[in-house]
Design a protein around this motif. Structure first.
Motif, PDB file in Angstrom:
ATOM      1  N   MET A  64      44.528  39.683  34.767  1.00 15.57           N
ATOM      2  CA  MET A  64      43.308  40.431  35.067  1.00 15.57           C
ATOM      3  C   MET A  64      42.405  40.503  33.838  1.00 15.57           C
ATOM      4  O   MET A  64      41.773  41.528  33.571  1.00 15.57           O
ATOM      5  CB  MET A  64      43.655  41.836  35.546  1.00 15.57           C
ATOM      6  N   ALA A  65      42.345  39.430  33.073  1.00 22.06           N
ATOM      7  CA  ALA A  65      41.465  39.343  31.904  1.00 22.06           C
ATOM      8  C   ALA A  65      40.386  38.306  32.193  1.00 22.06           C
ATOM      9  O   ALA A  65      40.679  37.202  32.671  1.00 22.06           O
ATOM     10  CB  ALA A  65      42.258  38.962  30.660  1.00 22.06           C
ATOM     11  N   PHE A  66      39.133  38.654  31.895  1.00 27.40           N
ATOM     12  CA  PHE A  66      38.015  37.785  32.259  1.00 27.40           C
ATOM     13  C   PHE A  66      36.981  37.764  31.138  1.00 27.40           C
ATOM     14  O   PHE A  66      36.652  38.797  30.557  1.00 27.40           O
ATOM     15  CB  PHE A  66      37.336  38.279  33.546  1.00 27.40           C
ATOM     16  N   PHE A  67      36.466  36.559  30.869  1.00 26.76           N
ATOM     17  CA  PHE A  67      35.340  36.455  29.960  1.00 26.76           C
ATOM     18  C   PHE A  67      34.065  36.927  30.664  1.00 26.76           C
ATOM     19  O   PHE A  67      34.002  37.031  31.888  1.00 26.76           O
ATOM     20  CB  PHE A  67      35.188  35.020  29.457  1.00 26.76           C
TER      21      PHE A  67
ATOM     22  N   ASP B  49      30.286  37.865  37.646  1.00 30.19           N
ATOM     23  CA  ASP B  49      30.408  37.389  39.030  1.00 30.19           C
ATOM     24  C   ASP B  49      31.284  38.316  39.865  1.00 30.19           C
ATOM     25  O   ASP B  49      31.026  38.550  41.041  1.00 30.19           O
ATOM     26  CB  ASP B  49      30.988  35.976  39.047  1.00 30.19           C
ATOM     27  N   ILE B  50      32.341  38.843  39.251  1.00 33.32           N
ATOM     28  CA  ILE B  50      33.251  39.726  39.972  1.00 33.32           C
ATOM     29  C   ILE B  50      32.580  41.054  40.303  1.00 33.32           C
ATOM     30  O   ILE B  50      32.721  41.581  41.414  1.00 33.32           O
ATOM     31  CB  ILE B  50      34.534  39.955  39.142  1.00 33.32           C
ATOM     32  N   LEU B  51      31.835  41.611  39.337  1.00 35.57           N
ATOM     33  CA  LEU B  51      31.258  42.941  39.524  1.00 35.57           C
ATOM     34  C   LEU B  51      30.053  42.945  40.454  1.00 35.57           C
ATOM     35  O   LEU B  51      29.814  43.926  41.169  1.00 35.57           O
ATOM     36  CB  LEU B  51      30.854  43.527  38.169  1.00 35.57           C
TER      37      LEU B  51
ATOM     38  N   GLY C  45      35.923  30.516  34.157  1.00 36.33           N
ATOM     39  CA  GLY C  45      34.648  31.015  34.645  1.00 36.33           C
ATOM     40  C   GLY C  45      33.508  30.751  33.690  1.00 36.33           C
ATOM     41  O   GLY C  45      32.540  31.511  33.639  1.00 36.33           O
ATOM     42  N   LEU C  46      33.583  29.667  32.914  1.00 38.78           N
ATOM     43  CA  LEU C  46      32.525  29.313  31.963  1.00 38.78           C
ATOM     44  C   LEU C  46      31.759  28.124  32.498  1.00 38.78           C
ATOM     45  O   LEU C  46      32.275  27.332  33.287  1.00 38.78           O
ATOM     46  CB  LEU C  46      33.129  28.960  30.599  1.00 38.78           C
TER      47      LEU C  46
END
Length: 465
Positions: free
Chosen positions: A328-331, A337-339, A166-167
């Motif tokens: 379920m780990a995200f930078f 984007d998810i929130l 997601g970068l």
């Protein structure tokens, strides 16, 4: 005379009532018995059906027989030259990989326990079949007889890694201009691939791309050279990759981890024998705090853990806390984007353990996370550990009371982006927890020199994806 019949005159009408009542009871008794029998039989069928379905699911999806067939199919593809990897020969030719048991299967994700050259490992793949993964698209337009150069592979792999994590290039370049002291993650991957002098074969590219489509593999593979707090990737074959075997935590265990397994000579003090349970818990808690600080400050983007529970962590024998499940780990960019979703209340802005606030005017969730890794760890890990119920008689000791208060404050403190002075206050909670735990260790005995040692760096060869 019928049961209940009157003895005297005038019993005709009363006798009729008694007769009807008696017949009704008999009929109800038979009907009740029948209904009871039907209910019992229906319950028996339902329960046996559940057992049958449960057994069929287990036997079909997580059975030893099916797991072995999956690995046999992988070896067949290796023999045909379709896949490759640095553990394929040991798995398929030399018999150096010993199958133990199936651990997990859901929606195609396969997790297998095995031994590789005598050492326990975990084999993982997000999908059961190699053919389920998308091949590198450029190969469909290239002559199959030609091979891509190492620079071509670096280019396409960097794009795939950025997409998986997601970068984007603009944000990474901005971080570099701001003076980040660590190379961007995508470029770190590229440095590894540039070590290859020769071109890559079709089997190598297909195997590499099947691995890059698994977000957990990408995370572990990229971060393992930067952090001792993630499980180590040991090797791969096709779409399966091997990680180090570590015993996961358990919610039902009051110590969360099996501490008997870490009672090794390196963790003993001369003359004291085995370390106390509370001392090991305090050292593990310090490692949790180190992991929180590390994930927040030591990468180009903060790393958010959105599924914090004992089962997703393990400890090494030196008591280092390790994240073993990072699905379920995200930078930070991907977390935003998810929130940022539509909402009508704050309840709509929670993604597992990561949450934000709902903007009533915009009816959109804030992209900034409101809580933090530290807050959730305090709530789910530290509070059970340091509760008066677990501590018993020690719960009233001054340092223990201070620790309980700090944990309570930590679990109630929001962790979203704040003004600098608020950020300093948040960090003081972490520092306060660290100071209290170190003081408790000093009371229990001399601290271990150097603390927990950093894990040995695992350098990959070009074929070890």
């Amino acid at each position: 005379m019928l049961p209940g019949g009157p003895a005297g005159g005038g019993g005709g009408w009363g006798g009729g009532l008694c007769l009807l009542r008696w017949l009704g009871l008999r009929m109800w008794s038979r009907r009740g018995t029948l209904i009871f029998a039907l209910l019992w039989f229906g319950s028996w069928l339902f329960l046996n059906g559940l057992v049958l379905v449960h057994r069929s699911i287990l036997s079909d999806y997580c059975s030893d027989e099916k797991s072995k067939k999956i690995l046999q199919r992988l070896c067949l593809e290796f023999g045909e030259g379709s896949v490759t990897g640095d553990m394929c020969e040991d798995l398929c030719v030399l018999g150096q990989v010993e199958y133990k048991r199936c651990l997990y299967y859901e929606n195609g994700k396969k997790v297998i326990e095995a031994r590789w050259r005598g050492n326990p490992i975990i084999l993982k793949s997000k999908k059961e079949n190699f053919s389920s993964y998308e091949p590198l698209g450029i190969l469909d337009y290239e002559d199959t007889g030609e091979e891509l150069s190492a620079l071509d592979v670096v280019f396409y792999a960097t794009l795939e890694v950025r997409n998986s994590l997601g970068l984007n290039e603009e944000e990474e370049e901005y971080e570099e201009r701001e003076g980040a002291n660590i190379s961007t993650l995508a470029k770190l991957w590229g440095k590894k691939l540039k070590m290859r002098d020769t071109s890559y074969s079709r089997a190598e590219l297909d195997s590499l791309w099947s691995l890059l489509q698994q977000e957990e593999y990408t995370f572990l593979r990229i971060l393992q050279d930067l952090s001792s707090h993630v499980a180590k990737v040991l090797g791969s074959c096709g779409h399966f990759y091997a990680v180090e075997f570590l015993s996961a935590g358990h919610t039902w265990d009051q110590n969360i981890f099996s501490l008997e397994e870490v009672a090794v000579p390196g963790l003993q003090d001369p003359g004291r024998g085995r370390r106390s349970t509370r001392e090991m818990v305090h050292r593990i808690a310090l490692s949790f705090l180190d992991m929180v600080w590390h994930f927040q400050h030591d990468f180009t983007h903060q790393l958010h853990l959105c599924d914090i529970k004992p089962e997703n962590f393990a400890i090494r024998k030196d008591l280092t806390v390790v994240a073993i499940d990072v699905d379920m780990a995200f930078f930070e960019p991907k977390m935003r984007d998810i929130l940022e979703q539509n909402c009508s209340s704050d309840e709509d802005c929670s993604f597992f353990d990561c949450s934000s606030r709902c903007d009533a005017a915009r009816r959109r969730c804030s992209p900034r996370r409101q809580n933090s890794n530290l807050q959730v760890i305090c709530e789910k890990i530290f509070r059970p550990w340091f509760s008066p119920t677990i501590l018993g008689a020690k719960a009233g000791l001054p340092l223990q009371v201070e620790l309980q208060r700090a944990v309570q404050e930590c679990s109630e403190t929001d962790g979203g982006e704040k003004e600098p002075e608020e950020e300093e206050g948040k960090q003081s909670i972490l520092q306060r927890l660290r100071r209290i735990l170190n003081r408790l260790l000093q009371e229990e005995g001399p601290p271990e020199e150097g603390g927990a040692r950093e894990g040995q760096r695992h350098v990959h060869t070009a074929l070890n994806f």
